[in-house]
Design a protein around this motif. Structure first.
Motif, mmCIF file in Angstrom:
data_model
loop_
_atom_site.group_PDB
_atom_site.id
_atom_site.type_symbol
_atom_site.label_atom_id
_atom_site.label_comp_id
_atom_site.label_asym_id
_atom_site.label_seq_id
_atom_site.Cartn_x
_atom_site.Cartn_y
_atom_site.Cartn_z
ATOM 1 N N VAL A 188 -38.269 76.870 -51.251
ATOM 2 C CA VAL A 188 -39.358 77.542 -50.537
ATOM 3 C C VAL A 188 -38.827 78.789 -49.829
ATOM 4 O O VAL A 188 -39.453 79.858 -49.851
ATOM 5 C CB VAL A 188 -40.016 76.589 -49.517
ATOM 6 C CG1 VAL A 188 -40.993 77.344 -48.613
ATOM 7 C CG2 VAL A 188 -40.743 75.467 -50.239
ATOM 8 N N ASP A 189 -37.650 78.651 -49.223
ATOM 9 C CA ASP A 189 -37.039 79.787 -48.526
ATOM 10 C C ASP A 189 -36.746 80.928 -49.493
ATOM 11 O O ASP A 189 -36.983 82.105 -49.184
ATOM 12 C CB ASP A 189 -35.747 79.311 -47.851
ATOM 13 C CG ASP A 189 -35.146 80.364 -46.923
ATOM 14 O OD1 ASP A 189 -35.905 81.190 -46.387
ATOM 15 O OD2 ASP A 189 -33.922 80.348 -46.736
ATOM 16 N N ILE A 197 -38.254 81.584 -52.375
ATOM 17 C CA ILE A 197 -39.511 82.182 -52.834
ATOM 18 C C ILE A 197 -40.104 83.090 -51.762
ATOM 19 O O ILE A 197 -40.511 84.228 -52.034
ATOM 20 C CB ILE A 197 -40.525 81.081 -53.221
ATOM 21 C CG1 ILE A 197 -40.021 80.322 -54.458
ATOM 22 C CG2 ILE A 197 -41.899 81.678 -53.492
ATOM 23 C CD1 ILE A 197 -40.850 79.102 -54.808
ATOM 24 N N LEU A 198 -40.139 82.601 -50.528
ATOM 25 C CA LEU A 198 -40.713 83.395 -49.444
ATOM 26 C C LEU A 198 -39.883 84.646 -49.162
ATOM 27 O O LEU A 198 -40.431 85.680 -48.749
ATOM 28 C CB LEU A 198 -40.823 82.551 -48.170
ATOM 29 C CG LEU A 198 -41.857 81.420 -48.193
ATOM 30 C CD1 LEU A 198 -41.819 80.635 -46.880
ATOM 31 C CD2 LEU A 198 -43.262 81.972 -48.427
ATOM 32 N N SER A 199 -38.576 84.565 -49.382
ATOM 33 C CA SER A 199 -37.711 85.717 -49.112
ATOM 34 C C SER A 199 -38.065 86.918 -49.979
ATOM 35 O O SER A 199 -37.772 88.059 -49.625
ATOM 36 C CB SER A 199 -36.242 85.334 -49.318
ATOM 37 O OG SER A 199 -35.825 84.427 -48.323
ATOM 38 N N MET A 226 -41.017 87.844 -50.472
ATOM 39 C CA MET A 226 -42.313 88.340 -50.027
ATOM 40 C C MET A 226 -42.297 88.979 -48.645
ATOM 41 O O MET A 226 -43.213 89.724 -48.304
ATOM 42 C CB MET A 226 -43.325 87.179 -50.013
ATOM 43 C CG MET A 226 -43.459 86.461 -51.329
ATOM 44 S SD MET A 226 -44.593 85.060 -51.210
ATOM 45 C CE MET A 226 -44.480 84.379 -52.868
ATOM 46 N N TYR A 227 -41.272 88.698 -47.839
ATOM 47 C CA TYR A 227 -41.288 89.180 -46.454
ATOM 48 C C TYR A 227 -41.359 90.706 -46.376
ATOM 49 O O TYR A 227 -42.150 91.273 -45.616
ATOM 50 C CB TYR A 227 -40.035 88.703 -45.709
ATOM 51 C CG TYR A 227 -39.962 87.213 -45.509
ATOM 52 C CD1 TYR A 227 -40.992 86.523 -44.879
ATOM 53 C CD2 TYR A 227 -38.852 86.489 -45.939
ATOM 54 C CE1 TYR A 227 -40.918 85.149 -44.690
ATOM 55 C CE2 TYR A 227 -38.769 85.123 -45.759
ATOM 56 C CZ TYR A 227 -39.801 84.447 -45.135
ATOM 57 O OH TYR A 227 -39.719 83.102 -44.948
ATOM 58 N N ILE A 267 -38.156 74.728 -42.932
ATOM 59 C CA ILE A 267 -38.925 75.805 -43.552
ATOM 60 C C ILE A 267 -39.434 76.792 -42.514
ATOM 61 O O ILE A 267 -39.274 78.017 -42.654
ATOM 62 C CB ILE A 267 -40.104 75.219 -44.366
ATOM 63 C CG1 ILE A 267 -39.568 74.441 -45.574
ATOM 64 C CG2 ILE A 267 -41.052 76.338 -44.815
ATOM 65 C CD1 ILE A 267 -40.640 73.677 -46.337
ATOM 66 N N THR A 268 -40.050 76.287 -41.430
ATOM 67 C CA THR A 268 -40.652 77.189 -40.442
ATOM 68 C C THR A 268 -39.605 77.954 -39.635
ATOM 69 O O THR A 268 -39.833 79.117 -39.277
ATOM 70 C CB THR A 268 -41.561 76.401 -39.478
ATOM 71 O OG1 THR A 268 -40.806 75.323 -38.875
ATOM 72 C CG2 THR A 268 -42.758 75.815 -40.211
ATOM 73 N N ILE A 293 -38.595 80.915 -41.724
ATOM 74 C CA ILE A 293 -39.619 81.961 -41.704
ATOM 75 C C ILE A 293 -39.493 82.782 -40.423
ATOM 76 O O ILE A 293 -39.518 84.017 -40.444
ATOM 77 C CB ILE A 293 -41.027 81.348 -41.805
ATOM 78 C CG1 ILE A 293 -41.230 80.693 -43.178
ATOM 79 C CG2 ILE A 293 -42.100 82.408 -41.562
ATOM 80 C CD1 ILE A 293 -42.539 79.921 -43.308
ATOM 81 N N ASN A 304 -36.139 84.840 -40.661
ATOM 82 C CA ASN A 304 -36.013 85.799 -41.753
ATOM 83 C C ASN A 304 -36.766 87.093 -41.478
ATOM 84 O O ASN A 304 -36.326 88.180 -41.877
ATOM 85 C CB ASN A 304 -36.524 85.188 -43.062
ATOM 86 C CG ASN A 304 -35.470 84.337 -43.748
ATOM 87 O OD1 ASN A 304 -34.282 84.613 -43.666
ATOM 88 N ND2 ASN A 304 -35.903 83.287 -44.429
ATOM 89 N N LYS A 344 -30.248 83.626 -50.807
ATOM 90 C CA LYS A 344 -30.998 82.381 -50.983
ATOM 91 C C LYS A 344 -30.745 81.773 -52.361
ATOM 92 O O LYS A 344 -30.581 80.554 -52.503
ATOM 93 C CB LYS A 344 -32.491 82.638 -50.802
ATOM 94 C CG LYS A 344 -32.865 83.383 -49.531
ATOM 95 C CD LYS A 344 -32.428 82.669 -48.277
ATOM 96 C CE LYS A 344 -32.877 83.442 -47.038
ATOM 97 N NZ LYS A 344 -32.451 82.803 -45.787
#
Length: 461
Positions: free
Chosen positions: A61-62, A64-66, A68-69, A121-122, A125, A128, A388
């Motif tokens: 998850v980290d 994938i989100l990285s 998008m930030y 996860i949070t 976020i 990051n 990541k």
């Protein structure tokens, strides 16, 4: 609209103290690196299967989100203190509370698993966003390659210094809190305190970057003035910054391979000192030496990159790293020489890390010119993606190397090995050396080729 202002010159405080946020970040993240697995299995009493599921889910998850930030920062409305600078204070204050939750077991069964996984996860976020904003501000504030190199070097020095400080302070702080709140709570307390240091460091970055970026109000005014000019232009997705930039794709893959090396060398070192040198205690001086060399490399990098340029500095570093890895494999039975060679490998890794922001800044400029609008956050935010992916690959490759060595839990005790099963030790040593020396050397060689033929930006191309 007001007249165009002269770009603000990089201040002395930025050149010296940019990176204090990364100092706190490194102290904080090392709690996870060195204690998370122990806490999960020995304190929280989760099964190894559950631990694998929690850490894999959070890491994926980290990762994938990285991706998008940065795009989120680019596409969203600029906040009060600027598009990037604002994030240096908007979320870091949440990190101490969310991160401490990773080291607290509340309840039993699935509820406890979900709580810890969500905390992992949070918290990532929350940290990051300021981490990427801080990196993006290098490109926003520094208008010349020399200034970008000065900020990158300062940041790298502070990061390396944190690793050295942690080797002394980290375990001591955990022991201190264990004597006050008990071992079960000592990790959460340490995570909270070090995360507070990260918050303080990011706030220092926020203060130092004042005046280098338009505020949200100023950006809105500029956007309104330009509205007629851009009204007829097609809308382009921010992630097209990657699709239109083959140089960036080559850089990302090369960078990922480098971080695979970083995590493999650190992850396999303990196995080398246990099963080849026969002295696990050498792990501590090896890591201390590598971290001290990291500080020296971070200082020297600005001079190296100034002479050779970012791309050539990284390629040269990769070639030397590969040579050190292969030579260490040939001389693997001589522990002293292996320590020297692998320390050299780590030294040049820090050189390459310091040169990275210049290459990403070139890519941000290239993509921006192609698309017709600023994509600094999108591109600079991608700096974290190879890290990541390296973390995800670390678990798979270490497990694969141990499987290659036919490792079993019985081998954790060296008394398992006798003359009768000496061949099993030899097989295990082969798997360990593959992960500690051979795979890292191959990875950086491939990375050097990707940069040489796939990245054609910058003054030396």
């Amino acid at each position: 609209m007001s007249e165009q202002k002269e770009p603000k010159k990089i201040s002395g405080s930025l050149k010296k103290f940019f990176g204090v946020g990364d100092f706190g970040f490194t102290l904080m993240s090392n709690i996870d690196t060195f204690y998370a697995s122990y806490f999960f299995t020995n304190i929280a009493k989760f099964s190894t299967g559950i631990v694998a599921v929690m850490t894999t889910i959070s890491a994926v998850v980290d990762a994938i989100l990285s991706m998008m930030y940065g795009a989120f920062m680019n596409k969203g409305k600029a906040k009060k203190w600027g598009r990037y600078r604002s994030w240096l204070i908007l979320t870091p204050w949440l990190v101490p509370f969310l991160y401490a939750g990773q080291f607290i077991r509340i309840g039993n069964g699935m509820a406890a698993v979900v709580f810890v996984t969500l905390a992992m996860i949070t918290s990532r976020i929350a940290w990051n966003l300021p981490y990427i904003a801080s990196i993006s501000m290098i490109n926003v504030a520094a208008k010349t390659p020399e200034d970008r190199m000065a900020l990158s070097s300062s940041r790298s020095i502070w990061t390396s210094a944190a690793s050295v400080v942690y080797s002394f302070v980290g375990p001591a702080v955990v022991s201190f809190f264990a004597s006050i709140v008990g071992e079960a709570n000592s990790y959460a307390a340490t995570a909270f305190v070090f995360a507070c240091l990260m918050f303080a460091g990011m706030y220092a970055h926020f203060v130092m970057f004042k005046g280098y970026e338009p505020t949200g109000e100023e950006e809105a005014a500029m956007a309104a003035a330009m509205q007629k000019q851009v009204a007829g232009q097609p809308k382009v997705k921010a992630m097209d910054a990657v699709a239109c930039n083959p140089h960036l794709i080559a850089l990302l893959i090369s960078d990922m391979l480098k971080y695979v090396v970083f995590f493999l060398v650190n992850g396999m070192a303990a196995y080398y000192f246990t099963y080849l040198s026969g002295n696990p205690g050498l792990m501590t001086p090896f890591m201390l030496a590598a971290n001290i060399l990291g500080i020296i490399a971070s200082y020297l990098a600005r001079h190296v990159v100034g002479k050779l340029g970012g791309k050539n500095s990284i390629i040269l570093s990769y070639i030397i790293m590969a040579a050190a890895g292969f030579l260490a494999f040939i001389l693997r039975s001589n522990t002293t020489i292996v320590i020297v060679l692998m320390s050299i490998l780590m030294f040049f890794m820090y050189i390459s890390n310091t040169a990275d922001p210049e290459l990403y800044a070139n890519c941000a400029q290239f993509s921006g010119e192609k698309l017709g609008y600023d994509v600094t956050g999108t591109v600079m935010g991608l700096l974290t993606v190879p890290i990541k992916l390296g973390i995800v690959a670390r678990g798979l490759l270490i497990s694969g190397c141990l499987a290659l060595g036919a490792y079993t839990s019985a081998m954790a005790d060296m008394s398992y090995f006798t003359e009768a099963n000496a061949s099993e030790l030899a097989t295990l040593q082969t798997g360990v050396c593959a992960g500690f020396m051979i795979i890292p050397a191959v990875c950086v060689l491939v990375g050097a080729l990707l940069l040489q033929f796939g990245y054609k930006l910058g003054k030396n191309n």
